[in-house]
Motif scaffolding. Structure first.
Motif, PDB file in Angstrom:
ATOM      1  N   LEU A 264       0.848  -1.240  -0.011  1.00 35.69           N
ATOM      2  CA  LEU A 264       0.030  -0.093  -0.030  1.00 35.69           C
ATOM      3  C   LEU A 264       0.955   1.383  -0.099  1.00 35.69           C
ATOM      4  N   ALA A 265       0.261   2.383  -0.419  1.00 35.15           N
ATOM      5  CA  ALA A 265       0.822   3.720  -0.504  1.00 35.15           C
ATOM      6  C   ALA A 265       0.198   4.494   0.753  1.00 35.15           C
ATOM      7  N   GLN A 266       1.032   5.268   1.597  1.00 35.61           N
ATOM      8  CA  GLN A 266       0.412   5.936   2.365  1.00 35.61           C
ATOM      9  C   GLN A 266       1.204   7.312   2.526  1.00 35.61           C
ATOM     10  N   ALA A 267       0.401   8.458   2.909  1.00 37.51           N
ATOM     11  CA  ALA A 267       0.932   9.632   3.408  1.00 37.51           C
ATOM     12  C   ALA A 267       0.435  10.209   4.501  1.00 37.51           C
ATOM     13  N   GLY A 268       1.232  10.607   5.469  1.00 35.24           N
ATOM     14  CA  GLY A 268       0.683  11.023   6.812  1.00 35.24           C
ATOM     15  C   GLY A 268      -0.528  10.302   7.451  1.00 35.24           C
ATOM     16  N   GLY A 269      -0.266   8.969   7.366  1.00 37.56           N
ATOM     17  CA  GLY A 269      -1.155   8.208   8.016  1.00 37.56           C
ATOM     18  C   GLY A 269      -2.308   7.786   6.728  1.00 37.56           C
ATOM     19  N   GLU A 270      -2.588   8.558   5.857  1.00 39.48           N
ATOM     20  CA  GLU A 270      -3.525   8.316   4.949  1.00 39.48           C
ATOM     21  C   GLU A 270      -3.206   7.285   4.067  1.00 39.48           C
ATOM     22  N   ILE A 271      -4.186   6.116   3.590  1.00 37.65           N
ATOM     23  CA  ILE A 271      -3.622   5.006   2.806  1.00 37.65           C
ATOM     24  C   ILE A 271      -4.297   5.648   1.361  1.00 37.65           C
ATOM     25  N   LEU A 272      -3.527   5.675   0.253  1.00 38.01           N
ATOM     26  CA  LEU A 272      -3.776   6.178  -1.022  1.00 38.01           C
ATOM     27  C   LEU A 272      -3.882   5.285  -2.113  1.00 38.01           C
ATOM     28  N   GLY A 273      -3.721   4.018  -1.943  1.00 36.49           N
ATOM     29  CA  GLY A 273      -4.013   2.909  -2.851  1.00 36.49           C
ATOM     30  C   GLY A 273      -3.229   1.588  -2.457  1.00 36.49           C
ATOM     31  N   TYR A 274      -3.479   0.663  -3.008  1.00 38.02           N
ATOM     32  CA  TYR A 274      -3.077  -0.554  -2.771  1.00 38.02           C
ATOM     33  C   TYR A 274      -2.599  -1.520  -4.173  1.00 38.02           C
ATOM     34  N   ALA A 275      -1.871  -2.363  -4.026  1.00 39.40           N
ATOM     35  CA  ALA A 275      -1.439  -3.326  -4.993  1.00 39.40           C
ATOM     36  C   ALA A 275      -1.047  -4.774  -4.659  1.00 39.40           C
ATOM     37  N   TYR A 276      -1.491  -5.788  -5.346  1.00 40.03           N
ATOM     38  CA  TYR A 276      -1.037  -7.142  -4.767  1.00 40.03           C
ATOM     39  C   TYR A 276      -0.803  -7.923  -6.150  1.00 40.03           C
ATOM     40  N   ALA A 277      -0.316  -9.311  -5.594  1.00 40.08           N
ATOM     41  CA  ALA A 277      -0.136 -10.292  -6.745  1.00 40.08           C
ATOM     42  C   ALA A 277      -0.781 -11.592  -5.903  1.00 40.08           C
ATOM     43  N   GLY A 278      -1.215 -12.426  -6.878  1.00 42.92           N
ATOM     44  CA  GLY A 278      -1.848 -13.557  -6.560  1.00 42.92           C
ATOM     45  C   GLY A 278      -1.446 -14.667  -7.433  1.00 42.92           C
ATOM     46  N   ALA A 279      -1.772 -15.955  -7.133  1.00 42.13           N
ATOM     47  CA  ALA A 279      -1.361 -16.982  -7.984  1.00 42.13           C
ATOM     48  C   ALA A 279      -2.249 -16.814  -9.479  1.00 42.13           C
ATOM     49  N   PHE A 280      -1.430 -17.154 -10.350  1.00 38.46           N
ATOM     50  CA  PHE A 280      -2.085 -16.973 -11.662  1.00 38.46           C
ATOM     51  C   PHE A 280      -2.937 -18.490 -12.161  1.00 38.46           C
ATOM     52  N   HIS A 281      -2.379 -19.579 -11.575  1.00 43.25           N
ATOM     53  CA  HIS A 281      -3.205 -20.555 -11.610  1.00 43.25           C
ATOM     54  C   HIS A 281      -2.478 -21.515 -10.555  1.00 43.25           C
ATOM     55  N   ALA A 282      -3.454 -22.557  -9.991  1.00 41.12           N
ATOM     56  CA  ALA A 282      -3.051 -23.476  -8.822  1.00 41.12           C
ATOM     57  C   ALA A 282      -2.002 -24.544  -9.255  1.00 41.12           C
ATOM     58  N   ARG A 283      -2.153 -24.918 -10.450  1.00 43.05           N
ATOM     59  CA  ARG A 283      -1.061 -25.964 -10.999  1.00 43.05           C
ATOM     60  C   ARG A 283       0.452 -25.424 -10.938  1.00 43.05           C
ATOM     61  N   GLU A 284       1.205 -26.345 -10.595  1.00 43.35           N
ATOM     62  CA  GLU A 284       2.553 -26.035 -10.229  1.00 43.35           C
ATOM     63  C   GLU A 284       3.420 -25.356 -11.442  1.00 43.35           C
ATOM     64  N   ALA A 285       2.887 -25.678 -12.561  1.00 45.43           N
ATOM     65  CA  ALA A 285       3.795 -25.152 -13.937  1.00 45.43           C
ATOM     66  C   ALA A 285       3.688 -23.832 -13.964  1.00 45.43           C
ATOM     67  N   TYR A 286       2.810 -23.111 -13.258  1.00 43.86           N
ATOM     68  CA  TYR A 286       2.261 -21.562 -13.341  1.00 43.86           C
ATOM     69  C   TYR A 286       2.852 -21.048 -12.272  1.00 43.86           C
TER      70      TYR A 286
END
Length: 199
Positions: free
Chosen positions: A58-80
């Motif tokens: 997340l991005a924050q300034a003066g205690g205010e959260i301005l936005g967020y970004a994250y990643a997750g699995a593209f697919h559960a199979r190991e090859a991914y």
């Protein structure tokens, strides 16, 4: 690091603040195809599902959260394992201030350190722009180095209208015959903090 705001790892304690950023996208846009705003507890569970394995920043300034970004699995199979799906949301009143590009840049840097090679973004896309959805997200991803790879037509229904969905991708590392396994974000968090200043 941009002096106007800092980037740090999100935790469950940030769930309510992040939800306040996300909720308007659910209620008033087709950027997300989700219909119902999740509860704070449900949202905290989503953070828990990601944290440790992948970055949730997340991005924050003066205690205010301005936005967020994250990643997750593209697919559960190991090859991914070397591919992830990325997501980003910025406070609707704080757009075009460089928050999104800094967040995505930090996310990409952290993922690269993990050994992730492919970033994939699933993006709601209008056949014609309207009050609920523009092409801004696709334009943003293109500026961040993503390229268009495919489109699904009229697959998302929200606000009594049909929307398309596109996939965009960015490759951030070499693909080899003996690819080393990716590392969990928790394993290298201290290293990333030192190298990139992500708190």
């Amino acid at each position: 690091m941009n002096k106007e705001f800092e980037i740090r790892t999100a935790t469950q304690r940030d769930a309510q603040a992040l939800l306040e950023i996300y909720a308007p996208y659910v209620k008033t846009t087709a950027v997300t195809f989700e219909y119902r705003v999740p509860s704070a507890a449900e949202f905290a569970g989503r953070i828990v599902h990601v944290e440790g394995k992948y970055p949730y920043l997340l991005a924050q300034a003066g205690g205010e959260i301005l936005g967020y970004a994250y990643a997750g699995a593209f697919h559960a199979r190991e090859a991914y394992d070397w591919a992830v799906e990325t997501s980003i949301y910025v406070n609707k009143n704080k757009k075009r201030m460089g928050i999104g590009s800094r967040l995505y840049g930090a996310l990409e840097a952290a993922l690269k350190e993990q050994g992730v090679l492919n970033l994939n973004a699933c993006i709601a896309f209008p056949q014609r722009e309207d009050a609920y959805l523009t092409k801004d997200s696709a334009v943003f991803h293109e500026k961040m180095g993503f390229r268009f790879v495919g489109e699904f037509h009229e697959c998302g229904y929200k606000f009594d209208r049909w929307y398309n969905m596109i996939w965009m991708e960015k490759q951030i590392g070499p693909h080899t015959a003996h690819q080393p396994p990716i590392k969990d974000f928790a394993e290298i968090r201290a290293q990333i903090r030192q190298k990139y200043g992500i708190l």
